[in-house]
Design a protein around this motif. Structure first.
Motif, PDB file in Angstrom:
ATOM      1  N   GLU A 158       5.560 -26.446   3.107  1.00  0.00           N
ATOM      2  CA  GLU A 158       7.005 -26.025   4.282  1.00  0.00           C
ATOM      3  C   GLU A 158       8.144 -25.116   3.714  1.00  0.00           C
ATOM      4  OE1 GLU A 158      10.693 -28.964   6.962  1.00  0.00           O
ATOM      5  OE2 GLU A 158       9.391 -29.730   5.177  1.00  0.00           O
ATOM      6  N   ARG A 159       8.223 -25.340   2.622  1.00  0.00           N
ATOM      7  CA  ARG A 159       8.676 -24.070   1.390  1.00  0.00           C
ATOM      8  C   ARG A 159       8.459 -23.025   1.580  1.00  0.00           C
ATOM      9  NH1 ARG A 159      11.904 -21.939   0.828  1.00  0.00           N
ATOM     10  NH2 ARG A 159      13.336 -21.610  -1.497  1.00  0.00           N
ATOM     11  N   VAL A 160       7.019 -22.845   1.986  1.00  0.00           N
ATOM     12  CA  VAL A 160       6.359 -20.663   2.403  1.00  0.00           C
ATOM     13  C   VAL A 160       5.940 -21.115   3.785  1.00  0.00           C
ATOM     14  CG1 VAL A 160       5.789 -21.057   0.172  1.00  0.00           C
ATOM     15  CG2 VAL A 160       4.353 -21.868   1.740  1.00  0.00           C
ATOM     16  N   GLY A 161       6.573 -21.492   5.017  1.00  0.00           N
ATOM     17  CA  GLY A 161       6.614 -21.937   6.310  1.00  0.00           C
ATOM     18  C   GLY A 161       5.804 -21.737   6.730  1.00  0.00           C
ATOM     19  N   LEU A 162       4.863 -22.797   5.962  1.00  0.00           N
ATOM     20  CA  LEU A 162       2.952 -22.980   6.653  1.00  0.00           C
ATOM     21  C   LEU A 162       3.112 -24.419   6.944  1.00  0.00           C
ATOM     22  CD1 LEU A 162       1.393 -20.288   5.007  1.00  0.00           C
ATOM     23  CD2 LEU A 162       1.433 -20.398   6.887  1.00  0.00           C
ATOM     24  N   ALA A 163       4.278 -25.080   7.192  1.00  0.00           N
ATOM     25  CA  ALA A 163       4.222 -26.615   7.687  1.00  0.00           C
ATOM     26  C   ALA A 163       2.842 -26.757   8.549  1.00  0.00           C
ATOM     27  CB  ALA A 163       5.330 -27.165   7.719  1.00  0.00           C
ATOM     28  N   ASP A 164       2.770 -25.940   9.085  1.00  0.00           N
ATOM     29  CA  ASP A 164       2.425 -25.831  10.990  1.00  0.00           C
ATOM     30  C   ASP A 164       0.993 -25.028  10.382  1.00  0.00           C
ATOM     31  OD1 ASP A 164       2.730 -23.300  10.450  1.00  0.00           O
ATOM     32  OD2 ASP A 164       2.337 -22.983  12.793  1.00  0.00           O
ATOM     33  N   ARG A 165       0.256 -24.955   9.371  1.00  0.00           N
ATOM     34  CA  ARG A 165      -1.286 -24.283   8.972  1.00  0.00           C
ATOM     35  C   ARG A 165      -1.906 -25.912   7.822  1.00  0.00           C
ATOM     36  NH1 ARG A 165       0.485 -22.010  12.713  1.00  0.00           N
ATOM     37  NH2 ARG A 165      -0.560 -19.886  13.653  1.00  0.00           N
ATOM     38  N   ALA A 166      -0.900 -26.735   7.835  1.00  0.00           N
ATOM     39  CA  ALA A 166      -1.859 -27.280   6.808  1.00  0.00           C
ATOM     40  C   ALA A 166      -3.513 -27.866   6.823  1.00  0.00           C
ATOM     41  CB  ALA A 166      -0.629 -28.899   6.628  1.00  0.00           C
ATOM     42  N   ASP A 167      -3.371 -28.004   8.266  1.00  0.00           N
ATOM     43  CA  ASP A 167      -4.237 -28.476   8.000  1.00  0.00           C
ATOM     44  C   ASP A 167      -6.167 -27.631   8.320  1.00  0.00           C
ATOM     45  OD1 ASP A 167      -4.526 -31.042   7.798  1.00  0.00           O
ATOM     46  OD2 ASP A 167      -3.386 -31.234  10.057  1.00  0.00           O
ATOM     47  N   HIS A 168      -5.539 -25.985   8.230  1.00  0.00           N
ATOM     48  CA  HIS A 168      -6.179 -24.797   8.851  1.00  0.00           C
ATOM     49  C   HIS A 168      -6.968 -24.490   7.122  1.00  0.00           C
ATOM     50  CE1 HIS A 168      -4.325 -24.617  11.941  1.00  0.00           C
ATOM     51  NE2 HIS A 168      -4.984 -23.481  12.503  1.00  0.00           N
ATOM     52  N   ARG A 169      -8.767 -24.027   6.926  1.00  0.00           N
ATOM     53  CA  ARG A 169      -9.115 -23.588   6.037  1.00  0.00           C
ATOM     54  C   ARG A 169      -8.603 -22.032   5.976  1.00  0.00           C
ATOM     55  NH1 ARG A 169     -12.107 -27.777   8.129  1.00  0.00           N
ATOM     56  NH2 ARG A 169     -12.646 -28.935   6.447  1.00  0.00           N
ATOM     57  N   PRO A 170      -8.486 -21.293   4.929  1.00  0.00           N
ATOM     58  CA  PRO A 170      -8.573 -19.744   4.093  1.00  0.00           C
ATOM     59  C   PRO A 170      -9.092 -19.327   5.417  1.00  0.00           C
ATOM     60  CG  PRO A 170      -9.278 -21.445   2.648  1.00  0.00           C
ATOM     61  CD  PRO A 170      -9.813 -22.525   3.275  1.00  0.00           C
ATOM     62  N   GLY A 171      -9.873 -19.651   5.646  1.00  0.00           N
ATOM     63  CA  GLY A 171     -11.076 -18.190   6.655  1.00  0.00           C
ATOM     64  C   GLY A 171     -10.482 -18.615   7.564  1.00  0.00           C
ATOM     65  N   GLU A 172      -9.177 -19.592   8.376  1.00  0.00           N
ATOM     66  CA  GLU A 172      -8.820 -18.909   9.684  1.00  0.00           C
ATOM     67  C   GLU A 172      -7.290 -18.632   9.331  1.00  0.00           C
ATOM     68  OE1 GLU A 172      -9.833 -23.940  11.147  1.00  0.00           O
ATOM     69  OE2 GLU A 172      -9.145 -23.971   9.533  1.00  0.00           O
ATOM     70  N   LEU A 173      -6.828 -18.406   8.356  1.00  0.00           N
ATOM     71  CA  LEU A 173      -5.337 -18.052   8.088  1.00  0.00           C
ATOM     72  C   LEU A 173      -5.765 -16.296   7.487  1.00  0.00           C
ATOM     73  CD1 LEU A 173      -4.264 -20.555   5.406  1.00  0.00           C
ATOM     74  CD2 LEU A 173      -3.640 -20.640   7.647  1.00  0.00           C
ATOM     75  N   SER A 174      -4.918 -15.526   7.841  1.00  0.00           N
ATOM     76  CA  SER A 174      -4.237 -13.877   7.519  1.00  0.00           C
ATOM     77  C   SER A 174      -4.923 -13.999   5.905  1.00  0.00           C
ATOM     78  CB  SER A 174      -3.178 -13.907   8.461  1.00  0.00           C
ATOM     79  OG  SER A 174      -2.261 -14.010   7.563  1.00  0.00           O
ATOM     80  N   GLY A 175      -4.250 -12.793   5.603  1.00  0.00           N
ATOM     81  CA  GLY A 175      -4.682 -12.364   4.083  1.00  0.00           C
ATOM     82  C   GLY A 175      -3.258 -13.044   3.809  1.00  0.00           C
ATOM     83  N   GLY A 176      -2.188 -12.628   4.384  1.00  0.00           N
ATOM     84  CA  GLY A 176      -0.657 -13.117   4.077  1.00  0.00           C
ATOM     85  C   GLY A 176      -0.583 -14.224   4.051  1.00  0.00           C
ATOM     86  N   GLN A 177      -1.028 -15.129   5.076  1.00  0.00           N
ATOM     87  CA  GLN A 177      -0.906 -16.757   5.252  1.00  0.00           C
ATOM     88  C   GLN A 177      -2.185 -17.438   3.960  1.00  0.00           C
ATOM     89  OE1 GLN A 177      -2.183 -16.865   9.111  1.00  0.00           O
ATOM     90  NE2 GLN A 177      -0.449 -17.055   9.824  1.00  0.00           N
ATOM     91  N   GLN A 178      -2.982 -16.887   3.511  1.00  0.00           N
ATOM     92  CA  GLN A 178      -2.992 -17.149   2.493  1.00  0.00           C
ATOM     93  C   GLN A 178      -2.447 -17.021   1.130  1.00  0.00           C
ATOM     94  OE1 GLN A 178      -8.083 -16.629   1.530  1.00  0.00           O
ATOM     95  NE2 GLN A 178      -7.897 -15.449   3.838  1.00  0.00           N
ATOM     96  N   GLN A 179      -1.752 -15.619   1.248  1.00  0.00           N
ATOM     97  CA  GLN A 179      -1.544 -15.701  -0.202  1.00  0.00           C
ATOM     98  C   GLN A 179       0.020 -16.829  -0.532  1.00  0.00           C
ATOM     99  OE1 GLN A 179      -1.397 -15.394  -3.227  1.00  0.00           O
ATOM    100  NE2 GLN A 179      -1.063 -13.016  -3.148  1.00  0.00           N
ATOM    101  N   ARG A 180       0.306 -16.780   0.845  1.00  0.00           N
ATOM    102  CA  ARG A 180       1.462 -17.848   0.986  1.00  0.00           C
ATOM    103  C   ARG A 180       0.584 -19.181   0.892  1.00  0.00           C
ATOM    104  NH1 ARG A 180       6.528 -17.435   3.966  1.00  0.00           N
ATOM    105  NH2 ARG A 180       6.512 -15.237   4.662  1.00  0.00           N
ATOM    106  N   VAL A 181      -0.227 -19.662   0.614  1.00  0.00           N
ATOM    107  CA  VAL A 181      -0.657 -20.875   0.142  1.00  0.00           C
ATOM    108  C   VAL A 181      -1.074 -20.634  -1.278  1.00  0.00           C
ATOM    109  CG1 VAL A 181      -2.661 -22.514   0.585  1.00  0.00           C
ATOM    110  CG2 VAL A 181      -1.866 -21.231   2.852  1.00  0.00           C
ATOM    111  N   ALA A 182      -0.900 -19.823  -1.407  1.00  0.00           N
ATOM    112  CA  ALA A 182      -1.758 -19.639  -3.317  1.00  0.00           C
ATOM    113  C   ALA A 182      -0.050 -20.000  -3.664  1.00  0.00           C
ATOM    114  CB  ALA A 182      -1.863 -17.744  -3.344  1.00  0.00           C
TER     115      ALA A 182
END
Length: 234
Positions: A141-165
Motif C-alpha cells: 500500500e505504501r508504494v501504491g500497489l495494494a491492488d496488485r498484491a496477488d499478481h506475479r512479477p510476469g503480470e507487472l510492468s518493470g516499474g511496478q516490479q521495482q515498486r514491489v522490490a
C-alpha cells in the motif's frame, strides 16, 4: 524502528560512519586497491547519492555499505554498530533486518505473488504468517500497489516490479534503504516514477543511499558523494 517513530526530518543520529575504509583485492601476486581510505558520515533521514564511473570503486563501496563485504582496513559503523569484525551470521541478520536493498535487477521470485515476494524477509526473520501478511500488505500500500498484491512479477510492468522490490525493502523497517542502480532496467517514465517514490519515502523520514553512474539520477538526492579511483572527491 517502526514507521511510527521515523523522523520526519534529517536527524542527528548517525546511520553510516566510514573511517579510513580501504578494500584491497589480491589477484595472484598483484594487490588491487579498490577503496583508498574512505571517510564519510550519513545521518538519519538523509537522501544521499554516491556516483562514479565504472571502475571507480562504487560497487565495492556498495558491497561494504550493504554488509555484503567487509573492509580490509578501517571502520564501518551502521546505526552505531561496528560491523567490520562481525561473523557471517551476524552480518546476515543486519542485511535482513537493518538494510533494505533495491537492485537494478528486481530479484523477485517469478512463481510468488507480489505479496509473498514482499513478505520473504519476514519469513527469514521468523515473523508469524498473520503478521507477515499484514506488514507485506501495508508495504505494498505504501508504494501504491495494494491492488496488485496477488499478481506475479510476469503480470507487472518493470516499474511496478521495482515498486514491489521497494516494498520488500521497506517491510522490515530497516535503518536505511540502499538502492544500487535502481533505474538501470527501466524506461524513462518508469525511472521517473521510481525516483518519485524514493523522494516520497525520503520526505516521510526514510534514510536513502542511492548508488548510480547517472548524473540526472544522482541529482534527485539532497547530497551527492563522488567517487573516483577509490577515493571520495573533496
Amino acid at each position: 524502528m517502526s514507521a511510527d517513530v521515523v523522523s520526519r526530518t534529517v536527524g542527528t543520529r548517525t546511520i553510516i560512519e566510514l573511517d579510513g575504509v580501504r578494500k584491497t583485492y589480491a589477484t595472484g601476486t598483484i594487490a588491487v586497491e579498490a577503496l583508498r581510505g574512505i571517510d564519510a558520515t550519513i545521518t538519519e533521514g538523509e537522501y544521499v547519492a554516491i556516483i562514479g564511473p565504472s571502475g571507480s570503486g562504487k560497487s565495492t563501496l556498495m558491497h561494504i555499505l550493504g554488509c555484503l563485504d567487509v573492509p580490509t582496513e578501517g571502520r564501518y559503523e551502521l546505526a552505531g554498530r561496528d560491523v567490520s569484525d562481525l561473523e557471517e551470521t551476524e552480518l546476515a541478520h543486519i542485511r535482513n533486518a537493518e538494510i533494505g536493498f533495491v537492485f537494478q535487477q528486481f530479484n523477485l521470485l517469478p512463481d510468488l505473488t507480489a505479496l509473498r515476494n514482499v513478505a520473504l524477509p519476514l519469513v527469514y526473520a521468523g515473523v508469524g504468517p498473520h503478521e507477515r501478511e499484514q506488514r507485506a500488505r501495508r508495504a505494498l500500500e505504501r508504494v501504491g500497489l495494494a491492488d496488485r498484491a496477488d499478481h506475479r512479477p510476469g503480470e507487472l510492468s518493470g516499474g511496478q516490479q521495482q515498486r514491489v522490490a521497494v516494498a520488500r525493502a521497506l517491510v522490515t523497517e530497516p535503518a536505511m534503504i540502499l538502492a544500487d542502480e535502481p533505474t538501470g532496467n527501466l524506461d524513462s517514465v518508469s525511472s521517473a516514477d521510481v525516483l518519485a517514490l524514493f523522494r516520497e519515502l525520503h520526505d516521510s523520514g526514510r534514510t536513502i543511499v542511492l548508488i548510480t553512474h547517472e548524473n540526472d539520477v544522482a541529482a534527485q538526492a539532497d547530497r551527492v558523494l563522488r567517487i573516483h579511483d577509490g577515493e571520495l572527491a573533496s
